[in-house]
Design a protein around this motif. Sequence first.
Motif, PDB file in Angstrom:
ATOM      1  N   TYR B 384     -26.244  -8.027 111.061  1.00 53.31           N
ATOM      2  CA  TYR B 384     -25.682  -6.751 111.514  1.00 53.31           C
ATOM      3  C   TYR B 384     -24.238  -6.596 111.087  1.00 53.31           C
ATOM      4  N   ASN B 405     -15.750   3.418 122.606  1.00 52.32           N
ATOM      5  CA  ASN B 405     -16.758   4.208 121.886  1.00 52.32           C
ATOM      6  C   ASN B 405     -16.756   3.934 120.394  1.00 52.32           C
ATOM      7  N   PRO B 515     -31.806  -0.570 130.512  1.00 54.04           N
ATOM      8  CA  PRO B 515     -31.844   0.460 129.472  1.00 54.04           C
ATOM      9  C   PRO B 515     -30.610   1.348 129.463  1.00 54.04           C
ATOM     10  N   LYS B 516     -29.873   1.404 130.572  1.00 55.15           N
ATOM     11  CA  LYS B 516     -28.719   2.306 130.620  1.00 55.15           C
ATOM     12  C   LYS B 516     -27.680   1.927 129.569  1.00 55.15           C
ATOM     13  N   TYR B 518     -28.262   0.944 126.588  1.00 52.73           N
ATOM     14  CA  TYR B 518     -28.684   1.506 125.307  1.00 52.73           C
ATOM     15  C   TYR B 518     -28.426   3.009 125.251  1.00 52.73           C
ATOM     16  N   ILE B 519     -28.572   3.699 126.378  1.00 49.78           N
ATOM     17  CA  ILE B 519     -28.261   5.127 126.412  1.00 49.78           C
ATOM     18  C   ILE B 519     -26.765   5.320 126.181  1.00 49.78           C
ATOM     19  N   ARG B 520     -25.947   4.547 126.846  1.00 48.16           N
ATOM     20  CA  ARG B 520     -24.499   4.733 126.753  1.00 48.16           C
ATOM     21  C   ARG B 520     -23.946   4.277 125.412  1.00 48.16           C
ATOM     22  N   LEU B 521     -24.592   3.332 124.778  1.00 47.80           N
ATOM     23  CA  LEU B 521     -24.125   2.855 123.468  1.00 47.80           C
ATOM     24  C   LEU B 521     -24.903   3.481 122.326  1.00 47.80           C
ATOM     25  N   LEU B 522     -25.670   4.515 122.626  1.00 43.56           N
ATOM     26  CA  LEU B 522     -26.534   5.118 121.603  1.00 43.56           C
ATOM     27  C   LEU B 522     -25.783   5.556 120.340  1.00 43.56           C
ATOM     28  N   PRO B 523     -24.607   6.173 120.449  1.00 41.24           N
ATOM     29  CA  PRO B 523     -23.922   6.604 119.219  1.00 41.24           C
ATOM     30  C   PRO B 523     -23.379   5.446 118.382  1.00 41.24           C
ATOM     31  N   LEU B 525     -24.401   1.591 118.887  1.00 35.54           N
ATOM     32  CA  LEU B 525     -25.326   0.480 118.672  1.00 35.54           C
ATOM     33  C   LEU B 525     -26.635   1.047 118.121  1.00 35.54           C
ATOM     34  N   ASN B 526     -26.639   1.321 116.839  1.00 34.65           N
ATOM     35  CA  ASN B 526     -27.833   1.920 116.246  1.00 34.65           C
ATOM     36  C   ASN B 526     -27.843   1.644 114.750  1.00 34.65           C
ATOM     37  N   ILE B 527     -28.938   1.968 114.139  1.00 30.82           N
ATOM     38  CA  ILE B 527     -29.030   1.960 112.683  1.00 30.82           C
ATOM     39  C   ILE B 527     -29.426   3.357 112.247  1.00 30.82           C
ATOM     40  N   LEU B 529     -31.741   5.827 109.847  1.00 33.64           N
ATOM     41  CA  LEU B 529     -32.955   5.929 109.036  1.00 33.64           C
ATOM     42  C   LEU B 529     -32.887   7.215 108.238  1.00 33.64           C
TER      43      LEU B 529
END
Lengths: 273, 536
Positions: B384, B405, B515-516, B518-523, B525-527, B529
């Motif tokens: 990563y 953020n 899961p919260k 992942y919602i809060r880090l959505l912008p 912690l992602n890849i 596609l």
Amino acid sequence: MKSKKQSGQILLIVLMLLTTALTIVFSTAFKSTTDTQITKLEQESQRALAAAEAAIEERLRLGTDVVIGAGGGQLNLGTAMSGYATLDTSSYNYYISPYLRKDDQLTFYLVDYISQYNTTTREFTTGYSSGNDIEVYFSQNPSCMALEFTLINRDGTSVKRFLANPVCDAFISGNGLVVSSGPFTVNGETFNYKVTLSAAQLSGNSLLIARVITTIPTLTSKIEFTSLINLPSQGNVVTGEAQSLTGDIKVTKEVNFIQQYPQIPSDFFLTSF
Amino acid sequence: MQKTRLIQFFTQHFKVFFVCTILYLGVFNNGVFARPCNSLCTLHECDPGLICSSGRCRNPSCTQDNSCSCAYTIQGTKVGMPGNQSIEPFISQTVTVVGVGSSSNNPYSFPTSFDKTVNVTIPAGSRVGYTRCYNNTACHNDPPISGSSADISAQNAAKTASKYVDLWWHFTPLTPNCEQLNWPSTVYIGDTVSLNTSYVDDAGPVTDVGLVIYNTSIGCYPQNPPAELNQSVTTTQGDRAFNWTPSAVGTYTAYCRAWNDGIAECRGDCVDAAPRYPCKGSDGNGLDAKKTISVTDPGPWFKVKDASFHKVGALNEKVVNNIAAYDADDDATKRFVTFGESGLTTVEGSYNSPADPNPVPANNNSPVWNVENYTMNQPYLGSYFEYVTSKKEFTTISSLVPQQNAINVYTGNPTINSDLPNAPYVLIVNGDVTIDMATFNAAESAVAIIADQITFSPNTTAANGIFIANTIIVDDTVAQTTGLKIKGNLITKTFTNSRTRSDNTKPTIFVVFQPKYYIRLLPTLNISLYDWRQVQ
């Protein structure tokens, strides 16, 4: 002394030879012109395609629609190229994912990410509320795969999980959702299996995460989601179109670029130790 | 005149009579005409004490014996039944040949002659019978004749050249019988095990049943040590279970007990003296009237809540049956690898094979969802950092003050002993991270730490966030009273847990998926596609 008759014959022969020679010359010239035109067409096609892609990239960079042409705020590719790149805000009642591999997961948005994700509170403001079921099609030949679904509500305080385990995937112990066997051809794609996620199951949730489970290491498959009403957008779709204007040759190319909304990789989602 | 003639008549006849008598006694009876032993005879020619039997002078007590001595040997063995076993207390009982002598030897032997009576002593709580073979040893599997006294016939014993009687005494304890029914070989300390036992009437009826357990290293009788368990109940034959909760690690031997009240008892093979005897069990040897049970400590174990779980390597958790909850987030009624809203459990190796004494189900889904021998693709787990630095916008930080953020990249091997500011954030460490504080991120802010290696020090008992690394170590040196709780997620390819706890009814590692985060880090912690489609 030559007779008139003999001179006439010679003239005829000369004319015939001349005609033949001219025919050969003209046909050769025509073929050369045609080849040139074909080559030129291919070149213009490539230029148009590249221009369309360039317009898309410029659109993504600027964040605003782009026009191909000379002048400020536009993508200057010379006078022989025109076109644009624009954000496609159309919505559809279906969504087809990119190809997914073994253990990949797709983050499917049940509400619109752009308008519903609050960047201050870092939560979704709403959850799924359309009242319509969503049908999920998966497994494209020659693959066999199962899907694990994870539903997360708008603020991430609850999670629910389901398993769609077709008969072909006997390596998984346990059954889950009812899986229908196809084949199913939906919007140009053919799938082996279908499962229905009810509106009640989906209600209040913002994210539906679908993880591919299979023992086939080379598997790739798309997943398609359909519903009776339009589904939320799953990403930015930028349409780029470019037209080459060289001489009499006009070539138009159109490309769609889909940038998925943020995807949570299964590597970072699956508890593993 | 007449009187004289009368006297003369009697005198003459008396003389004849006297002479005849003398002749008869002298000639025909040990006189000139007597026959010795084994000589030919017709009727009365044999020596005194002999008779003429089948044309030979023989001793009337053993007419088949051509030596006329009627000498033979009384020999034999004392055995326990069933199976003619050479066991105490039977083999040391006293055999007495009346008029000859006594012996407690086994086998025994008495040279003797003429008819005899043989007696044997009987231990309390048993009965005896005998088998008797004259000049052979082939009769001792026949049903014994009941009784402690046997008559021996010289007539039968001395009639062949071998001249013996083989007399076996068969003792049967008047006990009922018992055997264990699938007792476990291993029990975890603190677990209650039910030892189901079968009790049946046998040579004696069942009047009471029981079970006794001793530490094997201490032994049983005759040491008579304190028993780990010694229970009994008055009842008749049938199956009965006794419960045992071992309190110490060790090796124990459990014996079933069955009484014929006031007469005899059978007790595994743990006996001191009559009227206590070994139980026969199902095979007659009593091997299943007892069992050695090993009490072990299962050691540390883990539990995962609300998660889909992938086990690196094999999954073979050893867990006591009676578990306790880690804390309020746990559920002591859920004895599973994952519980709550659990998803699929995949195992890189085998799952519960070989099955431990207490195999743990994968999850509480119905049916259970699990896959073994599953290879997981995790391409981003070790790459990563490269992905972020080549494709995503990130901030390089030189101190542990992440930007809010944002994806923060730090190079080094930091030790975190206080909460980092500016959550939510993603912190990518190009190096190894040590978390050395009791509770990391007690406020449960949305944080994700990604590194080559993450170590939770012995001081750390709780950490909130998403922790992702190639290697994760839970460090410890001594048994703790608490384990490590992760609230968020724990993701690694190589996991080393050195932490143990003194109370193994509770998990040592407890992961609660959140899961919260992942919602809060959505912008961040992602890849990404992408998909290109040429439509014209």
